[in-house]
Scaffold this active site. Sequence first.
Site, short mmCIF file in Angstrom:
data_model
loop_
_atom_site.label_atom_id
_atom_site.label_comp_id
_atom_site.label_asym_id
_atom_site.label_seq_id
_atom_site.Cartn_x
_atom_site.Cartn_y
_atom_site.Cartn_z
N TRP A 1 0.87 -1.19 0.00
CA TRP A 1 0.00 0.00 0.00
C TRP A 1 0.90 1.23 0.00
O TRP A 1 1.88 1.26 0.74
CB TRP A 1 -0.91 0.04 1.23
CG TRP A 1 -1.66 1.35 1.28
CD1 TRP A 1 -2.72 1.72 0.51
CD2 TRP A 1 -1.34 2.50 2.09
NE1 TRP A 1 -3.09 3.02 0.79
CE2 TRP A 1 -2.26 3.51 1.76
CE3 TRP A 1 -0.36 2.77 3.05
CZ2 TRP A 1 -2.24 4.79 2.36
CZ3 TRP A 1 -0.35 4.03 3.65
CH2 TRP A 1 -1.28 5.02 3.32
N GLU B 1 -2.93 -2.93 -2.60
CA GLU B 1 -4.08 -2.38 -1.87
C GLU B 1 -4.43 -0.97 -2.33
O GLU B 1 -3.61 -0.07 -2.28
CB GLU B 1 -3.77 -2.36 -0.37
CG GLU B 1 -4.89 -1.75 0.47
CD GLU B 1 -4.56 -1.70 1.96
OE1 GLU B 1 -3.45 -2.12 2.35
OE2 GLU B 1 -5.41 -1.23 2.74
N LYS C 1 -6.94 2.64 -2.39
CA LYS C 1 -7.59 3.53 -1.44
C LYS C 1 -8.32 4.62 -2.21
O LYS C 1 -7.96 4.93 -3.35
CB LYS C 1 -6.53 4.14 -0.50
CG LYS C 1 -7.10 4.82 0.72
CD LYS C 1 -6.01 5.08 1.75
CE LYS C 1 -6.59 5.78 2.98
NZ LYS C 1 -5.60 5.90 4.05
N ASP D 1 -9.58 -3.10 1.24
CA ASP D 1 -9.70 -2.62 2.62
C ASP D 1 -11.11 -2.06 2.78
O ASP D 1 -11.54 -1.20 2.01
CB ASP D 1 -8.64 -1.54 2.89
CG ASP D 1 -8.64 -1.05 4.32
OD1 ASP D 1 -9.72 -0.65 4.81
OD2 ASP D 1 -7.57 -1.04 4.96
N HIS E 1 -11.82 1.70 2.50
CA HIS E 1 -11.21 2.45 1.40
C HIS E 1 -12.13 2.74 0.22
O HIS E 1 -11.67 2.87 -0.91
CB HIS E 1 -9.96 1.71 0.90
CG HIS E 1 -8.81 1.81 1.84
ND1 HIS E 1 -7.54 1.38 1.54
CD2 HIS E 1 -8.73 2.31 3.10
CE1 HIS E 1 -6.74 1.59 2.57
NE2 HIS E 1 -7.44 2.14 3.53
N HIS F 1 -8.76 -6.48 4.01
CA HIS F 1 -8.35 -5.72 5.19
C HIS F 1 -9.64 -5.35 5.91
O HIS F 1 -10.37 -4.46 5.48
CB HIS F 1 -7.58 -4.45 4.80
CG HIS F 1 -6.11 -4.65 4.81
ND1 HIS F 1 -5.20 -3.62 4.73
CD2 HIS F 1 -5.37 -5.79 4.92
CE1 HIS F 1 -3.97 -4.11 4.77
NE2 HIS F 1 -4.04 -5.42 4.89
N ASP G 1 -12.51 8.54 8.55
CA ASP G 1 -11.52 7.57 9.02
C ASP G 1 -11.83 6.17 8.50
O ASP G 1 -12.96 5.69 8.61
CB ASP G 1 -11.49 7.54 10.54
CG ASP G 1 -10.49 6.51 11.03
OD1 ASP G 1 -9.33 6.56 10.58
OD2 ASP G 1 -10.87 5.62 11.81
N ASP H 1 -10.30 3.41 9.55
CA ASP H 1 -9.66 2.40 10.39
C ASP H 1 -10.24 2.24 11.78
O ASP H 1 -9.51 1.97 12.72
CB ASP H 1 -8.16 2.71 10.50
CG ASP H 1 -7.48 2.67 9.15
OD1 ASP H 1 -7.41 1.59 8.57
OD2 ASP H 1 -7.04 3.73 8.69
N ASP I 1 -7.17 -4.53 9.80
CA ASP I 1 -6.44 -3.26 9.67
C ASP I 1 -7.25 -2.15 10.33
O ASP I 1 -8.07 -1.51 9.66
CB ASP I 1 -6.19 -2.96 8.18
CG ASP I 1 -5.40 -1.67 7.99
OD1 ASP I 1 -4.87 -1.16 8.99
OD2 ASP I 1 -5.33 -1.19 6.86
#
Length: 428
Positions: A196, A235, A237, A268, A271, A295, A303, A305, A335
């Site tokens: 990433w 990965e 985003k 992810d 993302h 992920h 955010d 995460d 993640d």
Amino acid sequence: MMLDDLLTSGLEGHGRMPYQDARDRYAELGVDTDAAIERALGTPLSVHCWQADDVVGLEVHEEALDAGGIQATGDYPGRARSGGEIRADFEKAATLIPGDLRFNLHAMYAETGGEVVDRDALQPEHFETWIDWCDGNGWGLDFNPTCFAHPMVRDGMTLSSSDDGVQRFWIEHCIACREIAEEIGERLGPCVCNIWIPDGRKDATVDRMGPRARLVEALDEVLAEDMPAITDTVESKLFGIGVEDYTVGSHEFYLGYAASRGCGVCFDMGHYHPTEGVADKISAALPFVRPILLHVSRGVRWDSDHVARFNDDLCAVCDEAVRSGHFDDILWATDFFDASINRVAAWVIGERSLRKALLWAMLEPHEPSVQAEYAGNGHAKLALQELRAELPFGAVWDELCERADAPTGLAWLAEVRRYEEQVLSDRG
Ligand code: RNT
Ligand code: ZN
């Protein structure tokens, strides 16, 4: 009941709802709970090391560094400050998480014995302690180049930089990481090496093609050598803080890259656009790209995460992974990072939620739903999906925990509290 009583009693779940009854109830629907428990427990979850220390890493930095749009917020006491502390915290967490685990390291967690080793010069020996530790605990180990939080990130760019020196540094770093991952794979079994990068621009980007063309070239060079013990993934985003307008490694970019180059892709869950789910991407990508690394995380507004939870998004992803019939081509990693709560508890909650969602998916009465779909009976299909919430899922989950020697109910919270009092509270 007051919180304190709850924390002390732990409200153990096992034994309150007889497992036999739950098993019979599911069996009536054609679902084998024993097989589901075994399969859910045997699915390895690759646990990210970076939850333990708020994505700080073990390198010595002289200047404050931009983390490339990823940011842990909060100041809950007890952050791990060394490899030893991360390992101790994970050993604790692992006793509270049922089922097979792997560990997932970033290159910034190299242990160089005080020596300054830049990222393009990292060697397998700098991860010896981690490898031995995983080996001793029976955990597989995955690996990630760290292309952020470093002075060679220039103008927000790494592998796609137009500055040859910058791009070269990151190519060398990623090659070094693949060599480390290969060594890990040779010792511990197949190692996922996930790339990433934060590359992107804040506003009104006018050259969108240039960085992407450079990223293709850089990745081709990084992945040129065949390394049989590694599974390579890339990965994507959507955006990061300070990189709102343009992300070089977008979803389409990496999906196309992976499909054309024969490597894996990483989705992810944080993302994508807020209403865009990852679940439907699984069957769309599987005919062209394998494996798919997930992920698992939880996006909340800006955010990506937050700590994973047993919510609709996660259940949908697990449902699709199971229904696809290609479960073995899907790899599970987590993640997330939250510095505002006990970090060991964050791990436990996130990993248990994923294991729970996997079990939930494996307990779906899938066959009758498929029959209803093909028979044009949409209302029966909806009713069957609704029925899932009425089944004695909790009893099967408790049984899963029990079989794995992991606590049920809230019993693990008391363990975390003890660990906090005895270990975490001593950290400055
Ligand atoms: C960042 C990506 C990436 C990182 C870790 C630390 O947005 O999700 O996976 O979180 O590599
Ligand atoms: Zn991620």
